[in-house]
Design a protein around this motif. Structure first.
Motif, PDB file in Angstrom:
ATOM      1  N   GLN A  49      55.980 -18.046  10.809  1.00 37.21           N
ATOM      2  CA  GLN A  49      56.464 -19.221  11.531  1.00 37.21           C
ATOM      3  C   GLN A  49      56.102 -19.134  13.020  1.00 37.21           C
ATOM      4  OE1 GLN A  49      60.490 -21.056  10.371  1.00 37.21           O
ATOM      5  NE2 GLN A  49      60.763 -18.880   9.891  1.00 37.21           N
ATOM      6  N   MET A  50      56.420 -18.004  13.624  1.00 39.79           N
ATOM      7  CA  MET A  50      56.181 -17.853  15.064  1.00 39.79           C
ATOM      8  C   MET A  50      54.694 -17.908  15.377  1.00 39.79           C
ATOM      9  SD  MET A  50      59.244 -17.608  16.358  1.00 39.79           S
ATOM     10  CE  MET A  50      59.251 -16.728  17.917  1.00 39.79           C
ATOM     11  N   ARG A  51      53.885 -17.278  14.531  1.00 41.16           N
ATOM     12  CA  ARG A  51      52.439 -17.305  14.763  1.00 41.16           C
ATOM     13  C   ARG A  51      51.879 -18.709  14.587  1.00 41.16           C
ATOM     14  NH1 ARG A  51      50.866 -13.631  11.140  1.00 41.16           N
ATOM     15  NH2 ARG A  51      51.742 -12.044  12.511  1.00 41.16           N
ATOM     16  N   GLY A  52      52.471 -19.459  13.661  1.00 42.53           N
ATOM     17  CA  GLY A  52      52.024 -20.838  13.469  1.00 42.53           C
ATOM     18  C   GLY A  52      52.242 -21.688  14.709  1.00 42.53           C
ATOM     19  N   TYR A  53      53.399 -21.561  15.320  1.00 45.04           N
ATOM     20  CA  TYR A  53      53.664 -22.300  16.557  1.00 45.04           C
ATOM     21  C   TYR A  53      52.740 -21.825  17.678  1.00 45.04           C
ATOM     22  CZ  TYR A  53      57.850 -24.724  14.917  1.00 45.04           C
ATOM     23  OH  TYR A  53      58.715 -25.555  14.258  1.00 45.04           O
ATOM     24  N   ALA A  54      52.560 -20.504  17.788  1.00 43.09           N
ATOM     25  CA  ALA A  54      51.694 -19.968  18.839  1.00 43.09           C
ATOM     26  C   ALA A  54      50.265 -20.483  18.691  1.00 43.09           C
ATOM     27  CB  ALA A  54      51.724 -18.439  18.804  1.00 43.09           C
TER      28      ALA A  54
END
Length: 239
Positions: A49-54
């Motif tokens: 999830q976090m990598r997707g936003y980044a």
């Protein structure tokens, strides 16, 4: 005579209106990214999830969309949430006004530690917390949006529809990204109970591996909905 002039000047200055402590910064959008950190999300899924936003904020299409509105900038923060009283502002409010600032935001998101304890799923708590963050008086946004992503039904706190209705009454729109790995009809649940306000929408993704693609699509749709902003077709594709 000199002393009298000084006293007169001091008296006049005391009658002048006080300067504001700080001026509000005009932005096209104030956006809270509210990311599910409940027990149904394991560490690998959380990092996806976090990598997707980044990765989305490193995409030239998102940068272009964020800088094409009337103020040419947006401000973004990221919240992690789980239980009713477990929300953390894991990434502070960050201006996105060019590729460099978007890259800084992406780095902050990607490097943010998991700060909330794994636990229940309080979508209503996430919405209420995010709405309070949108009261930050440093910004003067044309639009205020909460973006909730998660993979489960609300099972703690008041109904998410009540939190949603309170946010909408305060002039905030709530969008959703439903991860349907645990609950196949979660996107319908989000449409009925989570999203609301002008232009509100819900998207779905059927796996965490496809989360980055869904995030990119959702962010473009959120950002290009700005008054005076481009349509999705007008945002140039990534090279």
């Amino acid at each position: 005579m000199r002393l009298a002039a000084i006293l007169v000047a001091a008296a006049l200055s005391s009658l002048a209106p006080a300067a504001p402590a700080h001026a509000q910064a005009a932005v096209d959008l104030a956006l809270v990214l509210a990311v599910d950190g409940s027990s149904s999300i394991d560490d690998r899924e959380f990092r996806l999830q976090m990598r997707g936003y980044a990765d989305a904020f490193r995409n030239p299409r998102v940068v272009q969309a964020a800088t094409t509105g009337a103020s040419h900038r947006i401000v973004v923060t990221l919240v992690q949430w789980s239980n009713l009283h477990d929300q953390r502002q894991a990434v502070p409010w960050t201006l996105v006004e060019d590729a460099q600032s978007a890259g800084r935001l992406a780095d902050l998101i990607e490097n943010a530690a998991r700060e909330v304890p794994a636990g229940s799923t309080s979508i209503s708590g996430a919405i209420d917390f995010s709405a309070r963050l949108l009261g930050d008086r440093r910004w003067q946004p044309a639009r205020r949006v909460i973006d909730v992503s998660g993979d489960g039904l609300n099972n703690m706190g008041r109904q998410p529809s009540a939190a949603r209705d309170a946010a909408v009454a305060a002039g905030i729109s709530v969008n959703g990204l439903a991860i349907t790995t645990e609950v196949p009809a979660l996107d319908i649940y989000y449409e009925d109970n989570v999203i609301g306000g002008p232009g509100a929408f819900a998207l779905a993704t059927d796996s965490f591996e496809n989360f980055p693609e869904a995030i990119l699509k959702k962010l473009l749709r959120e950002i290009v909905g700005l008054p005076g902003g481009p349509s999705i077709a007008e945002v140039p594709p990534a090279p």
